[in-house]
Design a protein around this motif. Structure first.
Motif, PDB file in Angstrom:
ATOM      1  N   THR A 134       6.043 -15.225  -0.894  1.00  0.00           N
ATOM      2  CA  THR A 134       6.326 -16.118  -0.018  1.00  0.00           C
ATOM      3  C   THR A 134       7.337 -15.103   0.894  1.00  0.00           C
ATOM      4  O   THR A 134       7.855 -14.587   0.185  1.00  0.00           O
ATOM      5  CB  THR A 134       6.407 -17.712  -0.320  1.00  0.00           C
ATOM      6  N   SER A 135       7.333 -15.075   1.990  1.00  0.00           N
ATOM      7  CA  SER A 135       8.826 -14.787   2.955  1.00  0.00           C
ATOM      8  C   SER A 135       9.330 -14.642   3.982  1.00  0.00           C
ATOM      9  O   SER A 135       8.256 -15.614   3.998  1.00  0.00           O
ATOM     10  CB  SER A 135       8.227 -12.671   2.610  1.00  0.00           C
ATOM     11  N   HIS A 152      15.343 -12.990   2.474  1.00  0.00           N
ATOM     12  CA  HIS A 152      14.383 -14.391   1.461  1.00  0.00           C
ATOM     13  C   HIS A 152      13.101 -14.290   0.557  1.00  0.00           C
ATOM     14  O   HIS A 152      12.285 -13.686   1.568  1.00  0.00           O
ATOM     15  CB  HIS A 152      14.754 -15.101   1.809  1.00  0.00           C
ATOM     16  N   ASN A 153      12.396 -13.571  -0.083  1.00  0.00           N
ATOM     17  CA  ASN A 153      11.084 -13.753  -0.817  1.00  0.00           C
ATOM     18  C   ASN A 153      11.172 -14.123  -2.107  1.00  0.00           C
ATOM     19  O   ASN A 153      12.419 -13.758  -2.700  1.00  0.00           O
ATOM     20  CB  ASN A 153      10.830 -11.956  -1.210  1.00  0.00           C
ATOM     21  N   VAL A 154       9.866 -15.179  -2.086  1.00  0.00           N
ATOM     22  CA  VAL A 154       9.984 -15.235  -3.935  1.00  0.00           C
ATOM     23  C   VAL A 154       8.496 -15.171  -3.930  1.00  0.00           C
ATOM     24  O   VAL A 154       8.055 -14.899  -3.769  1.00  0.00           O
ATOM     25  CB  VAL A 154      10.338 -16.942  -3.511  1.00  0.00           C
ATOM     26  N   GLN A 187      14.413 -12.744  -4.119  1.00  0.00           N
ATOM     27  CA  GLN A 187      15.271 -11.302  -3.395  1.00  0.00           C
ATOM     28  C   GLN A 187      15.388 -11.955  -2.985  1.00  0.00           C
ATOM     29  O   GLN A 187      15.218 -11.968  -1.490  1.00  0.00           O
ATOM     30  CB  GLN A 187      13.719 -10.446  -3.315  1.00  0.00           C
ATOM     31  N   HIS A 188      16.935 -11.700  -2.294  1.00  0.00           N
ATOM     32  CA  HIS A 188      17.676 -12.356  -1.938  1.00  0.00           C
ATOM     33  C   HIS A 188      18.107 -10.571  -1.316  1.00  0.00           C
ATOM     34  O   HIS A 188      19.128 -10.140  -2.219  1.00  0.00           O
ATOM     35  CB  HIS A 188      19.296 -13.005  -1.592  1.00  0.00           C
ATOM     36  N   PHE A 189      18.213 -10.219   0.381  1.00  0.00           N
ATOM     37  CA  PHE A 189      18.405  -8.893   0.315  1.00  0.00           C
ATOM     38  C   PHE A 189      19.620  -9.234   1.227  1.00  0.00           C
ATOM     39  O   PHE A 189      19.802 -10.200   2.072  1.00  0.00           O
ATOM     40  CB  PHE A 189      17.575  -9.426   1.847  1.00  0.00           C
TER      41      PHE A 189
END
Length: 141
Positions: free
Chosen positions: A120-121, A90-92, A73-75
């Motif tokens: 993870t973030s 960024h989250n994975v 996830q790229h904000f």
């Protein structure tokens, strides 16, 4: 943080199903989409996800599935009212899941599931590990 509040590029979903033999099936899927966390005042992000599922049906009444997925996830920007908050860039998210489904009668299944989720973030408050066990009834008409 640096966010540009813009999105460009394609949005897509792709799926591939392969059944090498009757009791076995492999499902692969991928996607690139734009989403928003409405409860977080419209934090928009680009999601790129991959998912693999292995399914085995040893009998007509029993099905077992193993699933693995990964989502990046790229904000690309929050609503202007929340810029001052610490927000992720960024989250994975990794998910591992195991399901067992038993057909009680033709349209009704009892489904037992175990899921492990790791997120993870760069915003440490959003990072977590979670395990989840569930039992449910599923009906298909």
């Amino acid at each position: 943080t640096t966010t540009n509040y813009n999105f460009s590029g394609g949005i897509w979903n792709a799926q591939l199903a392969w059944q090498p033999r009757d009791p076995f099936q492999v499902l692969l899927s991928g996607s690139r989409e734009v989403h928003a966390y409405i409860d977080a005042q419209s934090q928009y992000f680009v999601s790129q996800a991959l998912r693999a599922v292995g399914r085995w049906a040893p009998t007509g009444k029993l099905t077992c599935e193993v699933e693995y997925s990964r989502e990046d996830q790229h904000f690309i920007g929050p609503a202007p009212t929340v810029i001052s908050l610490t927000l992720p860039e960024h989250n994975v998210i990794y998910t591992k899941q195991f399901n067992v489904a038993w057909s009680i009668v033709r349209p009704v299944q009892l489904v037992l599931s175990y899921r492990f989720l790791n997120r993870t973030s760069n915003a440490q408050v959003l990072a977590f590990d979670d395990s989840f066990v569930s039992a449910s009834l599923r009906a298909r008409f």
